[in-house]
Design a protein around this motif. Structure first.
Motif, short mmCIF file in Angstrom:
data_model
loop_
_atom_site.label_atom_id
_atom_site.label_comp_id
_atom_site.label_asym_id
_atom_site.label_seq_id
_atom_site.Cartn_x
_atom_site.Cartn_y
_atom_site.Cartn_z
N LEU A 82 -5.17 6.69 -9.64
CA LEU A 82 -5.91 6.01 -11.35
C LEU A 82 -7.30 5.58 -10.72
CD1 LEU A 82 -3.32 3.21 -12.02
CD2 LEU A 82 -4.30 5.06 -13.49
N LEU A 83 -7.64 6.08 -9.45
CA LEU A 83 -8.93 5.15 -8.49
C LEU A 83 -10.20 6.42 -8.89
CD1 LEU A 83 -8.32 2.70 -6.21
CD2 LEU A 83 -9.44 2.34 -8.42
N PHE A 84 -9.31 7.42 -8.27
CA PHE A 84 -9.99 8.26 -7.55
C PHE A 84 -9.87 9.89 -8.18
CE2 PHE A 84 -9.53 5.86 -3.77
CZ PHE A 84 -10.59 4.98 -3.68
N GLY A 85 -9.06 10.29 -9.07
CA GLY A 85 -8.43 11.08 -9.98
C GLY A 85 -8.20 12.00 -9.11
N VAL A 86 -7.54 13.19 -9.90
CA VAL A 86 -6.84 14.44 -9.55
C VAL A 86 -6.89 14.84 -8.00
CG1 VAL A 86 -4.67 16.24 -10.48
CG2 VAL A 86 -5.30 14.90 -12.06
N ALA A 87 -8.41 15.55 -7.74
CA ALA A 87 -8.77 15.91 -7.09
C ALA A 87 -8.55 15.54 -6.06
CB ALA A 87 -10.18 16.28 -7.28
N PHE A 88 -8.40 14.14 -6.53
CA PHE A 88 -7.85 13.51 -4.88
C PHE A 88 -6.27 13.02 -4.08
CE2 PHE A 88 -12.55 13.14 -4.86
CZ PHE A 88 -13.17 13.18 -3.84
N ALA A 89 -5.85 13.18 -5.18
CA ALA A 89 -4.32 12.71 -5.34
C ALA A 89 -3.16 13.75 -3.78
CB ALA A 89 -3.42 14.12 -6.23
N PRO A 90 -4.67 14.27 -2.90
CA PRO A 90 -3.56 14.17 -1.22
C PRO A 90 -3.83 13.41 -0.61
CG PRO A 90 -4.31 16.32 -1.65
CD PRO A 90 -5.24 15.18 -3.15
N ALA A 91 -4.62 12.35 -0.65
CA ALA A 91 -5.10 11.48 -0.35
C ALA A 91 -4.15 10.59 0.00
CB ALA A 91 -6.44 10.40 -0.47
N ALA A 92 -3.25 10.21 -0.86
CA ALA A 92 -2.41 9.29 -1.01
C ALA A 92 -1.42 9.21 0.07
CB ALA A 92 -1.38 9.94 -2.15
N GLU A 93 -0.91 10.71 0.40
CA GLU A 93 -0.51 10.11 2.17
C GLU A 93 -0.70 10.32 3.08
OE1 GLU A 93 2.76 11.06 1.49
OE2 GLU A 93 2.78 11.26 -0.22
N VAL A 110 0.76 -1.09 -0.25
CA VAL A 110 0.17 0.47 0.36
C VAL A 110 0.94 1.01 0.12
CG1 VAL A 110 -2.03 1.06 1.50
CG2 VAL A 110 -1.88 -1.24 0.97
N ILE A 111 2.05 1.25 0.78
CA ILE A 111 2.56 2.48 1.03
C ILE A 111 3.69 2.66 -0.28
CG2 ILE A 111 5.22 3.19 2.19
CD1 ILE A 111 4.13 1.61 4.57
N LEU A 112 3.99 1.47 -1.39
CA LEU A 112 4.92 2.06 -2.42
C LEU A 112 3.58 2.36 -3.44
CD1 LEU A 112 6.67 -1.08 -2.38
CD2 LEU A 112 7.29 2.00 -2.10
N CYS A 113 2.54 1.98 -3.65
CA CYS A 113 1.97 1.94 -4.51
C CYS A 113 1.16 2.88 -4.31
CB CYS A 113 0.59 0.37 -4.80
SG CYS A 113 1.60 -0.52 -5.16
N ALA A 114 0.23 3.57 -3.34
CA ALA A 114 -0.24 4.51 -2.79
C ALA A 114 -0.64 5.66 -3.93
CB ALA A 114 -0.51 5.42 -1.70
N PRO A 115 0.33 6.25 -3.95
CA PRO A 115 0.24 7.53 -4.99
C PRO A 115 -0.62 7.00 -7.06
CG PRO A 115 2.34 7.70 -3.96
CD PRO A 115 1.92 6.47 -3.79
N LEU A 116 0.13 5.96 -7.17
CA LEU A 116 -0.92 6.02 -8.46
C LEU A 116 -1.93 5.22 -8.34
CD1 LEU A 116 -0.19 5.08 -11.40
CD2 LEU A 116 0.78 2.30 -10.46
N ALA A 117 -2.63 4.56 -6.82
CA ALA A 117 -3.41 3.51 -6.57
C ALA A 117 -4.64 5.13 -6.66
CB ALA A 117 -3.53 2.80 -5.61
#
Length: 425
Positions: free
Chosen positions: A317-328, A307-314
């Protein structure tokens, strides 16, 4: 005690395990199909309302469920076949009392949260979903070691609901929650019919219901406190930091929740097994616990690394650019996976069979208090990220408290592995 008829490694045991895990794999996949659609159709703010609604549903479900998901399998596993109907009747009778209480509490909670109180449809859908989630009959089938039946029925109901939501292009927050409630409720109803055919309920008196509620009060407190600092986190973020931060936390939390769902069927399969062995062969019960304590956190730790390694890409891909801050946020929340794995083994799998219900309630209370205090300090300023770190701190506190409470049993758990340990599994 690991005979071919009842051991988890028997043909029937493996079949049941496969069915349960198939249902939980579906629960893992379902958000990955549903949430990308809802985040794009609802948008960041409205999805925050949806995440808060899901949290409200979990709080209602905690009241209706009342800890029977833990005590029910234990009581069914330890009861004679002729006494199972009495156990079923007590649980069903108690839930008839608890459902209106849960609805009342949910309504009051909705009124004090500015994010959801202005949407009556979302409130109604969340309350209905909460009652459905708390009414599961999986506990009975776990107790008789046939959990695949109920898990499959619930999976089919949830699948039908997801299909409706995916096809409903104009879905609202309230509509999505209501459809999920109907789908899950239909699956549970099918399981309930099968349960009643196997154990006709013997309906309790009011005095018996009160006795059951008093007896399981510690488990209810444990369950309620767990929901207060885990499932209700998005609700807390919405109240402290607004719907946008609740949306970011909600998508990360749901992905981690899907990952932790792999631990729940194991607890449902191993917990009743340990309960039965505690009565008939305590040494085998501790051997089973020891294997679970080795394997489960190891698998969870590997999952956390992925999960830690794949979080930004996941997230992109899943939720769109607007949700990018959710990766951290997701990376931080992934740290709880091995912690939850350890507490699942020490708590529901070991402390519940040992009937340490009151001690487990204290453990969970410590975790809840630590989490909410940390959230109150960090979430207003750091939003979703602050809530994520509060969760990690709280889960670490739960593990530490479990270890302390079980200190008298560590002699059994630390004893050398024997060649016949596999028979206990």
């Amino acid at each position: 005690m690991g005979d071919g008829r009842h051991g988890l490694l028997s043909a029937r045991g493996l079949t049941e395990a496969a069915l349960v895990y198939a249902a939980h794999v579906f629960r893992l996949i379902a958000p990955l199909l549903l949430y990308p659609v809802l985040t794009r159709r609802l948008g960041l703010e409205a999805f925050g309302h949806y995440a808060a609604g899901l949290s409200l549903a979990l709080m209602v479900s905690a009241v209706v469920e009342y800890g029977f998901g833990l005590s029910g399998p234990r009581d069914i596993a330890q009861a004679k076949v002729t006494e199972r109907g009495r156990v079923v009747g007590r649980v069903l009778g108690a839930r008839l009392w608890l459902a209106p209480i849960g609805l009342l509490l949910g309504g009051l909670l909705a009124l004090i949260n500015p994010v959801v109180r202005g949407d009556p449809g979302a409130i109604a859908g969340a309350l209905a979903l909460g009652v459905a989630q708390g009414s599961s009959v999986l506990w009975f089938f776990q107790g008789v070691r046939r959990p695949g039946v109920a898990a499959t029925a619930e999976m089919l109901g949830q699948g039908a609901a997801m299909a409706v939501i995916l096809c409903w292009t104009g879905v609202s927050v309230g509509g999505a929650l209501a459809v999920q409630a109907l789908g899950l409720g239909g699956g549970i109803a099918a399981g309930a019919v099968l349960m009643i055919r196997q154990a006709r309920p013997i309906w309790p008196t009011a005095r018996e219901v009160l006795a059951v509620l008093r007896g399981d009060l510690a488990l209810f407190v444990s369950r309620g406190l767990i929901v207060a600092y885990t499932g209700a986190s998005a609700y807390v973020v919405a109240a402290l930091a607004g719907p946008a931060q609740a949306a970011l936390y909600g998508v990360a939390d749901r992905l981690v929740l899907a990952a932790t769902s792999f631990l729940r069927p194991l607890a449902g399969l191993v917990g009743p097994r340990i309960s039965g062995l505690m009565r008939d062969d305590p040494d085998a019960a501790y051997r089973t616990t020891r294997w679970s304590l080795i394997l489960t956190p190891g698998v969870a730790g590997a999952g956390a690394l992925v999960v830690i390694l794949c979080a930004p890409l996941a997230v992109r891909l899943l939720f769109g650019v607007a949700f990018a801050p959710a990766a951290e946020v997701l990376r931080v929340l992934a740290l709880i996976l091995p912690l939850v794995a350890v507490s699942q083994v020490l708590g529901p799998q070991l402390m519940t069979p040992l009937r340490m219900d009151r001690a487990f309630a204290i453990v969970v209370g410590i975790g809840c208090g630590v989490t909410l205090i940390a959230a109150a300090v960090m979430a207003p300023h750091a939003g979703a990220m602050g809530m994520a770190w509060a969760r990690v701190i709280g889960e670490a506190a739960v593990v530490a408290a479990c270890v302390l409470c079980l200190r008298a049993h560590w002699t059994h758990l630390k004893s050398g592995l024997r060649g016949n340990d596999a028979a206990a599994v």
